[in-house]
Scaffold this motif. Structure first.
Motif, mmCIF file in Angstrom:
data_model
loop_
_atom_site.group_PDB
_atom_site.id
_atom_site.type_symbol
_atom_site.label_atom_id
_atom_site.label_comp_id
_atom_site.label_asym_id
_atom_site.label_seq_id
_atom_site.Cartn_x
_atom_site.Cartn_y
_atom_site.Cartn_z
ATOM 1 N N ILE A 1 0.826 -1.213 0.000
ATOM 2 C CA ILE A 1 0.000 0.000 0.000
ATOM 3 C C ILE A 1 0.857 1.257 0.000
ATOM 4 O O ILE A 1 0.536 2.252 -0.656
ATOM 5 N N GLY A 2 1.959 1.221 0.744
ATOM 6 C CA GLY A 2 2.837 2.379 0.882
ATOM 7 C C GLY A 2 2.947 2.786 2.343
ATOM 8 O O GLY A 2 1.919 2.962 3.013
ATOM 9 N N ALA A 3 4.165 2.915 2.819
ATOM 10 C CA ALA A 3 4.384 3.215 4.235
ATOM 11 C C ALA A 3 3.852 4.585 4.626
ATOM 12 O O ALA A 3 3.637 4.853 5.821
ATOM 13 N N ASP A 4 3.635 5.461 3.674
ATOM 14 C CA ASP A 4 3.073 6.772 3.981
ATOM 15 C C ASP A 4 1.567 6.715 4.214
ATOM 16 O O ASP A 4 0.981 7.652 4.778
ATOM 17 N N ARG A 5 0.946 5.590 3.810
ATOM 18 C CA ARG A 5 -0.510 5.485 3.898
ATOM 19 C C ARG A 5 -0.990 4.324 4.746
ATOM 20 O O ARG A 5 -2.199 4.179 4.964
ATOM 21 N N ALA A 6 -0.082 3.490 5.219
ATOM 22 C CA ALA A 6 -0.499 2.322 5.992
ATOM 23 C C ALA A 6 0.454 2.087 7.149
ATOM 24 O O ALA A 6 1.664 2.304 7.037
ATOM 25 N N LEU A 7 -0.102 1.638 8.260
ATOM 26 C CA LEU A 7 0.659 1.367 9.477
ATOM 27 C C LEU A 7 0.182 0.036 10.036
ATOM 28 O O LEU A 7 -1.012 -0.160 10.252
ATOM 29 N N ALA A 8 1.101 -0.903 10.251
ATOM 30 C CA ALA A 8 0.767 -2.202 10.820
ATOM 31 C C ALA A 8 1.043 -2.183 12.321
ATOM 32 O O ALA A 8 2.144 -1.827 12.743
ATOM 33 N N LEU A 9 0.052 -2.563 13.114
ATOM 34 C CA LEU A 9 0.187 -2.563 14.562
ATOM 35 C C LEU A 9 -0.379 -3.852 15.144
ATOM 36 O O LEU A 9 -1.494 -4.267 14.798
ATOM 37 N N ARG A 10 0.383 -4.454 16.047
ATOM 38 C CA ARG A 10 -0.068 -5.675 16.694
ATOM 39 C C ARG A 10 -0.965 -5.355 17.887
ATOM 40 O O ARG A 10 -0.680 -4.453 18.671
ATOM 41 N N ALA A 11 -2.059 -6.105 18.016
ATOM 42 C CA ALA A 11 -2.913 -6.051 19.212
ATOM 43 C C ALA A 11 -3.872 -7.220 19.158
ATOM 44 O O ALA A 11 -4.384 -7.573 18.096
ATOM 45 N N ASP A 12 -4.092 -7.821 20.299
ATOM 46 C CA ASP A 12 -5.175 -8.780 20.445
ATOM 47 C C ASP A 12 -6.424 -7.967 20.767
ATOM 48 O O ASP A 12 -6.506 -7.339 21.824
ATOM 49 N N VAL A 13 -7.394 -7.954 19.859
ATOM 50 C CA VAL A 13 -8.543 -7.069 20.042
ATOM 51 C C VAL A 13 -9.378 -7.452 21.264
ATOM 52 O O VAL A 13 -10.175 -6.635 21.736
ATOM 53 N N ALA A 14 -9.196 -8.665 21.771
ATOM 54 C CA ALA A 14 -9.908 -9.060 22.982
ATOM 55 C C ALA A 14 -9.327 -8.429 24.239
ATOM 56 O O ALA A 14 -9.922 -8.533 25.314
ATOM 57 N N ASP A 15 -8.199 -7.757 24.113
ATOM 58 C CA ASP A 15 -7.527 -7.097 25.228
ATOM 59 C C ASP A 15 -7.723 -5.591 25.092
ATOM 60 O O ASP A 15 -7.135 -4.947 24.218
ATOM 61 N N ALA A 16 -8.546 -5.012 25.942
ATOM 62 C CA ALA A 16 -8.890 -3.590 25.833
ATOM 63 C C ALA A 16 -7.664 -2.698 25.941
ATOM 64 O O ALA A 16 -7.575 -1.669 25.256
ATOM 65 N N GLY A 17 -6.708 -3.057 26.789
ATOM 66 C CA GLY A 17 -5.503 -2.254 26.940
ATOM 67 C C GLY A 17 -4.675 -2.217 25.675
ATOM 68 O O GLY A 17 -4.141 -1.160 25.286
#
Length: 254
Positions: free
Chosen positions: A50-66
């Motif tokens: 997509i392009g690093a200027d337009r997309a950011l990959a971030l890890r998170a388990d969505v079941a963890d609110a924090g």
């Protein structure tokens, strides 16, 4: 708000349908927050695509609110503006194998609990974490990914289907609650897709059976399904909220 002006969070974007959802929004010019839990390499490959200027990959388990709150804070700081659109696509671990799934007399409630934690808990966490930013922007779109199985329960995915049915209820009650803030909440429901990680082991004869049962005489692709999400995020649906759009080639008709 035009799609090109939106910051879009796609959960479970590292593979399968999530990747196609991200590509659909990228094609329309949106900036993307690509959430993943374990598919880091493919999520980062998608950022490069997509392009690093337009997309950011971030890890998170969505079941963890924090973890979700930290993801939203990082993304907001990175782009300098709030997330305005959330696509709740992430799934808890689940084996899409009808023959191996527990039948009514054998399924345990812990299996239901795991699905509710991932599906409802995950959606709740992402929505609650992004509501303040949406209110600040005066605009918000939430699209929950459902299933046609609660209308056409052809396989015994009891726990998965129950959680997705509850997600439809959440879609409608949240739509009523958040509407005065100009935040819309809708659902898109599909069936068997050709082809995702979930359907990769599906025999060809099953695809042929499904295709022959649809008015369009074909199995919906992930890209076709993803395109429907653009409708709910676009100005064309600015008066639409609390709805469930079934995208399966007409197999299930509301």
């Amino acid at each position: 708000m035009l799609i090109k002006d939106q910051i879009v969070l796609v959960t479970g974007a590292g593979r399968g349908l999530g990747s196609e959802l991200a590509r659909a929004f990228a094609r329309e010019g949106a900036r993307l927050v690509l959430n993943y839990r374990s598919s880091e390499s493919t999520a980062r490959d998608l950022v490069a695509e997509i392009g690093a200027d337009r997309a950011l990959a971030l890890r998170a388990d969505v079941a963890d609110a924090g973890q979700v709150a930290a993801l939203v804070a990082t993304a907001t700081e990175h782009f300098g503006t709030p997330i305005t659109t959330v696509i709740n696509n992430a799934l808890p671990d689940f084996s899409f194998n009808g023959d191996a799934r527990a039948k009514a007399e054998g399924i345990d409630y812990t299996q239901f609990g795991a699905q509710f934690t991932g599906v409802i808990g995950g959606a709740l966490n992402t929505i609650q974490a992004t509501i303040p930013g949406m209110k600040e922007a005066g605009f918000g779109n939430i699209v929950n990914i459902g299933t046609n199985l609660f209308q056409n329960p052809v396989v015994p995915y009891h726990d998965y289907t129950a959680a997705k049915a509850a997600l439809l209820s959440l879609t409608r009650t949240f739509a009523a609650d958040l509407g005065p803030e100009n935040i819309r909440v809708n659902m898109i429901s599909g069936g068997l897709l050709r082809t995702t990680d979930a359907s990769a082991a599906t025999p060809e004869e099953v695809f042929e059976l499904i295709a022959g049962s649809t008015p369009l005489r074909r199995v919906t692709s992930p890209a076709e399904f993803a395109d429907a999400a653009l409708l709910f995020a676009s100005p064309w649906s600015r008066a639409v909220t609390g709805q469930n759009l079934v995208v399966d080639g007409g197999l299930v008709m509301n």
